[in-house]
Write an enzyme that holds these catalytic residues in place. Structure first.
Site, PDB file in Angstrom:
ATOM      1  N   HIS A 386       7.420  82.463  48.705  1.00  0.00           N
ATOM      2  CA  HIS A 386       8.455  81.161  48.501  1.00  0.00           C
ATOM      3  C   HIS A 386       7.781  80.445  47.513  1.00  0.00           C
ATOM      4  O   HIS A 386       6.506  80.336  47.387  1.00  0.00           O
ATOM      5  CB  HIS A 386       8.506  80.442  49.601  1.00  0.00           C
ATOM      6  CG  HIS A 386       9.170  81.436  50.973  1.00  0.00           C
ATOM      7  ND1 HIS A 386      10.418  81.579  50.836  1.00  0.00           N
ATOM      8  CD2 HIS A 386       8.919  81.530  52.308  1.00  0.00           C
ATOM      9  CE1 HIS A 386      10.732  82.369  51.921  1.00  0.00           C
ATOM     10  NE2 HIS A 386       9.915  82.287  52.698  1.00  0.00           N
ATOM     11  N   CYS A 435      11.508  81.952  43.838  1.00  0.00           N
ATOM     12  CA  CYS A 435      12.529  81.205  43.537  1.00  0.00           C
ATOM     13  C   CYS A 435      12.132  79.790  42.688  1.00  0.00           C
ATOM     14  O   CYS A 435      11.094  79.166  42.776  1.00  0.00           O
ATOM     15  CB  CYS A 435      13.123  80.732  44.692  1.00  0.00           C
ATOM     16  SG  CYS A 435      14.044  81.940  45.660  1.00  0.00           S
TER      17      CYS A 435
END
Length: 815
Positions: A386, A435
C-alpha cells in the site's frame, strides 16, 4: 496399516501421495464417498463435523482442482483424527478401494542419493535406503552399467578418481517388487592437494576450488574458460560477460569456438547451490586482430571498445508488504519480491529481500541499506504494498500503519533518496509498485530539498493519482508491473530504455489498458545500466566492510545431524526463502532395527516468530506455505517455515522431538527430545526490531501531521477491492494465510465495509483470475453508521468491462 505405530499418526501428517489417491477415490464415489464419511465421523463427538463445515467442503468442487474430501480430511486432522480412526471409519463406510489406499507400499525408498561435486582423491559416498515387507537388496549402476560389488545401501569409492565422474542410480529389490532411485550426478575435479583440509571442514557446503584464467587470443581461435566448485548438492554454473549472463553457458567449462572481437570483455562465473551463491574472479579476455587496417592490435582494440561505465558495487533493498493489520491484505508482493531477488542476483546485486515490515522495521532496514552504500555504488529500492502520493512525495505504508495513516506513520521515498545522494552513489533507482492516489487524511507539506544529480531514475507502477493492480488466480502470480518488468530486467540497455520497453509492454495489456500505465521520471544523463560490471573504487577496505555487513544478514545455519539415545539419527537442514524467512527441514537418516515406528518434528519456537503449529512439520513444502522455494528443497522431509525473523530478539532455540515405538512394546510409544540453538539466522542478526536509535532516516522520513488530525483508527484512505461478481453478491476469502487449500467463507459487506480480504473466490475456476485495484479515496460515511467505512467502488459497468477484458485476454493466451 497393520501396526499401531502407523495408526497413531495424525492424518494431516500422512504422506501426500496417499492422501491424494484417497481423496480421488472419495471424491468420485457417491454412496460411499466423502459425504457418507462425514456422517460417520459425526457420530464421534470429538471429530464431529458441522453441517456448515460440510457445506464448506461441498463448495470446493467449484474451485479449480478443489477437493471436498481433502477439505473434510483436513478438518478431521485438526480435531486430532489419527490414521487408525480414519481406517475404522473407512471400514464402517465399506469402501474397499479407499481402504486399499491406506495399505503401506511393499517397497519404499526413504533416502535418495544426492548429486555431489568433489575433488579427486577424496572419498565418495552415495546413499540409498529403502524398506519393504521382506529383506531389501541393492544394485548400483553407473549410467547403464552395473557397478561391481555394489550391493549395499551405500556406494563408497575411496578414493574417487576422474574416471568415476558420471551419473549413478540404484535399483532396490524386495521379492518381486523393485524400484529405482533418482539419478545422482558425480562431478570429480582435478585440483591440488592444498584444498583437502578446508574441503573436509566444510563438507556439504559450497567451496570454490578452480578459478578461470585470463586469455589473450587471435580472431578465429577457441576461447576456453574453466571454473569449479565442490559441495553437496552439485553446484550450478552461469557464466557472465561484462556483467550480463551468457545464454546457454551453464557448465563448468565455457567454450566459444572461432572468437570474434565482439567476444572480448570481462568474464566470470556465478556458482550456486540451494541458498548458497558465490562468484569466481573476474578475468579479461582480449581478442587481437592483426589484419585491422594494419593498426597496432592493442590500439585497435582500445579504440573499438565503447566507454564502459562501472559500479563500485550494486545493492538492492526489496520490501514486500502484504499482511496488513488494519488494511486489506495483498498477495502479489511476495511473488514479485521473490522473482526480482533472483533476477537482480543474476546482475550481481547484493539483495536484501524482506516481507511484512512494521514502521520501525522498515526504517531500520533502510538504515542498514544505507550502510551498504558509498561512492559509485548502484542503489536500487523496490517496494510493493500500500502507498500514496501527496505533493509529489511518495509514501510507503508499513504493515502496522493505523487506519487512517498519515506521513508520520509511513516512509517517504524522497527522504530516502536524499540520504542516498549524501553517499555519492553512482545510480539511484526506485521501483515503486504501489498506488499514487492522494491521501485526503494527510495535509502535511514536506519540504525535501534534493541535490541536482544526473543519476536518478523513478519507475512508478502507475501514473500520478492512479491505482496499481495485482492479478489474482488460483495460484500465485505477479502484479501487473513485475509481470512485464521481469521479462526486461536482464536486458543490457540503459535503465530508462528498459523501463520504456516495460511501459510499451504494459500498454498492450488489455486487462489494465486505460487504468494503469507505467510512469518514468529520470535525470539520468549517462548510459548507466543494471548490467554494468562492478569495478571496486579506491575504498577497497570500505567495500570489504560492506560485503561483510551484507553477508552477516544472509548467513544460513549449517546443517546438522542429531544422534538420539535410541540410535536414531536426524538431519536438520536450512534454506532461505527471503532475507527474513527461514525454512527448516528434518529427515530421519538412521532408524534402529528395533524401532517399528520413528517420527521426528520440531517445536517450541520463540513466541516472537508467531509460528502456526498447524503449518509446521508438513510433508510437502506447499502445506507449510513454502510455494516459491519448494522445487529447490530436498524431498522426503518434514518442512517448517519461519517468517518475520526480524522480530527475533534472542538466539533461535527450538526442540527436536523424536517419537518411536519399539517392536517389543508397540502399544507404548517413547519420546526423546533435544534442544537446538542456531543463533540469529539471516536478517535476525541485524536486530531490525530495535527502537529507531539512528536519526538519519527517522528525522527525514517523519513528517509532522496537523494537530487537528492526530492518528486514529477510523477508515483509511486506501483499500484493495476484489473485482469479480458472484451472481450479484460480493464474496471473498481472507488471504491472511497464503494457502490455496485453506478454506475461508468471509463475505463482503455490501457497499458498506466492502474492503474485505484480497483473495480467490470459490468460483475461481469460472473467472480464472481478475484484477484488483489498489487504492480508493474514502467518501464521507452515511449518517447513522459509525465505524462502517463507505468506500466508493467502480460502477458495475466498469467492473464487468474489466472482468470481461481480462478473462478474454486469458482465453487468447491459452489459445
Amino acid at each position: 496399516m497393520s501396526d499401531s505405530s502407523d495408526r497413531s499418526t495424525n492424518i494431516n501428517f500422512m504422506k501426500e501421495p496417499v492422501l491424494r489417491k484417497l481423496c480421488e477415490v472419495l471424491d468420485k464415489t457417491d454412496s460411499k464417498g466423502w459425504r457418507k464419511l462425514g456422517e460417520i465421523v459425526g457420530s464421534d463427538r470429538r471429530l464431529r463435523v458441522s453441517s456448515d463445515e460440510m457445506e464448506m467442503c461441498s463448495l470446493k468442487v467449484l474451485e479449480l482442482a478443489g477437493s471436498p474430501s481433502r477439505m473434510l480430511l483436513r478438518l478431521m486432522g485438526e480435531r486430532g483424527c489419527t490414521a487408525g480412526h480414519l481406517l475404522d471409519c473407512l471400514q464402517t463406510l465399506g469402501n474397499s478401494e479407499a481402504l486399499q489406499c491406506l495399505k503401506p507400499p511393499g517397497l519404499q525408498i526413504l533416502i535418495q542419493p544426492q548429486s555431489v561435486a568433489l575433488i579427486s582423491g577424496h572419498n565418495l559416498r552415495l546413499s540409498c535406503y529403502a524398506v519393504g515387507k521382506s529383506p531389501v537388496q541393492y544394485q548400483w549402476f553407473k549410467t547403464k552399467e552395473e557397478v561391481p560389488n555394489s550391493f549395499s545401501p551405500d556406494l563408497v569409492m575411496s578414493p574417487v578418481h576422474l574416471k568415476d565422474a558420471g551419473f549413478y542410480i540404484c535399483r532396490v529389490n524386495c521379492g518381486e517388487a523393485f524400484e529405482f532411485s533418482q539419478w545422482a550426478q558425480v562431478d570429480v575435479l582435478n585440483v591440488g592437494a592444498s584444498y583437502g583440509q578446508s574441503y573436509h571442514s566444510l563438507e556439504g557446503r559450497l567451496k570454490l576450488v578452480v578459478q578461470p584464467q585470463a586469455q589473450r587470443l587471435l580472431v578465429g581461435e577457441t576461447l576456453q574458460l574453466e571454473c569449479g566448485a565442490v559441495g553437496r548438492p552439485i553446484p550450478r554454473y552461469q557464466w557472465h560477460r561484462n556483467g550480463v549472463p551468457i545464454p546457454n553457458a551453464s557448465k563448468r567449462k565455457l567454450t566459444i569456438p572461432c572468437v570474434m572481437q565482439d567476444h572480448h570483455g570481462k568474464y566470470r562465473c556465478e556458482i550456486s547451490s540451494n541458498s548458497e551463491r558465490m562468484w569466481t574472479n573476474q578475468v579479461d579476455v582480449v581478442i587481437d586482430d592483426f589484419y585491422a587496417l594494419g593498426a597496432n592490435p592493442n590500439e585497435f582494440l582500445l579504440n573499438s571498445i565503447p566507454e564502459q561505465l562501472y559500479a563500485t558495487d550494486k545493492v538492492a533493498l526489496l520490501i514486500g508488504n502484504l499482511s496488513y493489520k488494519n488494511h486489506p491484505q495483498l498477495k502479489a508482493p511476495m511473488v514479485d519480491v521473490y522473482d526480482l531477488t533472483n533476477l537482480l542476483r543474476q546482475l550481481n546485486f547484493k539483495v536484501v529481500s524482506l516481507l511484512d515490515l512494521t514502521e520501525s522495521e522498515m526504517r531500520n532496514a533502510v538504515d542498514e541499506f544505507l550502510l551498504l552504500l558509498h561512492k559509485g555504488v548502484y542503489g536500487l529500492l523496490y517496494y510493493a504494498g500500500h502507498g500514496y502520493e501527496n505533493y509529489g512525495n511518495s509514501f510507503m505504508v508499513p504493515v502496522d500503519a493505523p487506519n487512517p495513516y498519515r506521513s508520520a506513520n509511513c516512509l517517504c521515498v524522497q527522504s530516502i533518496l536524499k540520504l542516498m545522494q549524501e553517499k555519492e552513489t553512482g545510480l539511484n533507482v526506485f521501483l515503486l509498485d504501489m498506488c499514487r492516489k492522494r491521501n485526503i487524511h494527510d495535509d502535511s507539506t514536506p519540504n525535501i530539498v534534493l541535490r541536482v544529480t544526473a543519476n536518478i531514475v523513478f519507475g512508478y507502477a502507475t501514473c500520478q493519482d492512479a491505482e496499481a493492480f495485482e492479478l489474482s488466480s488460483s495460484g500465485f502470480t505477479n502484479g501487473v508491473f513485475v509481470k512485464f518488468l521481469k521479462k526486461r530486467l536482464l536486458d543490457d540497455e540503459k535503465i530508462t530504455v528498459v523501463l520504456d520497453r516495460v511501459a510499451e509492454d504494459m500498454g498492450q495489456f488489455d486487462a489494465t489498458k486505460g487504468k494503469q500505465a507505467l510512469e518514468i521520471r529520470s535525470s539520468l544523463s549517462e548510459r548507466r545500466a543494471l548490467t554494468d560490471p562492478i569495478l571496486p573504487g579506491d575504498s577497497a577496505d570500505l567495500a570489504q566492510a560492506h560485503n561483510r555487513q551484507w553477508a552477516k544478514a544472509h548467513e544460513l545455519p549449517e546443517s546438522m545431524s542429531l544422534d538420539f539415545d535410541c540410535g536414531a539419527q536426524i538431519k536438520l537442514g536450512f534454506a532461505a526463502e527471503f532475507s527474513n524467512v527461514l525454512v527448516i527441514y528434518t529427515h530421519i537418516v538412521k532408524k534402529p532395527e528395533d524401532l517399528s515406528f520413528c517420527q521426528a518434528h520440531v517445536t517450541d519456537f520463540s513466541q516472537d516468530l508467531d509460528v502456526d503449529p498447524k503449518e509446521m512439520n508438513r510433508e510437502t513444502p506447499e502445506e507449510t506455505g513454502i510455494y516459491l522455494l519448494s522445487s529447490s528443497l530436498p524431498q522426503h522431509c518434514l518442512y517448517t517455515r519461519l517468517s518475520s525473523l526480524q522480530k527475533l530478539r534472542e538466539e533461535l532455540v527450538f526442540t527436536v522431538c523424536l517419537q518411536g515405538t519399539f517392536t517389543s512394546m508397540e502399544d507404548d510409544p517413547v519420546h526423546w527430545t533435544k534442544s537446538v540453538s542456531i543463533g540469529k539466522p539471516l536478517i535476525a542478526r541485524l536486530d531490525l526490531h530495535r527502537a529507531m536509535r539512528r536519526n538519519s532516516c527517522l528525522q527525514t522520513c517523519l513528517m509532522p501531521h496537523s494537530p487537528s488530525h492526530s492518528p486514529c483508527h477510523s477508515p483509511g484512505p486506501e483499500h484493495h477491492l476484489h473485482l469479480h461478481l458472484h451472481h450479484g453478491q460480493h464474496q471473498a476469502q481472507d488471504y491472511s494465510r497464503l494457502s490455496p487449500q485453506q478454506p475461508y467463507l468471509d463475505v463482503y459487506e455490501h457497499l458498506q465495509g466492502a474492503a474485505g480480504g484480497c483473495g480467490d473466490s470459490y468460483y475461481e475456476n469460472l473467472s480464472r483470475s481478475h484484477c484488483e485495484p489498489a487504492a480508493y479515496e474514502l467518501a464521507a460515511g452515511p449518517p447513522g453508521s459509525p465505524g462502517q467505512p463507505s468506500i466508493p467502488i467502480e460502477t458495475t459497468d466498469d467492473i464487468n468491462e474489466l472482468q470481461t477484458v481480462f478473462i478474454n485476454s486469458l482465453q487468447l493466451q491459452q489459445q
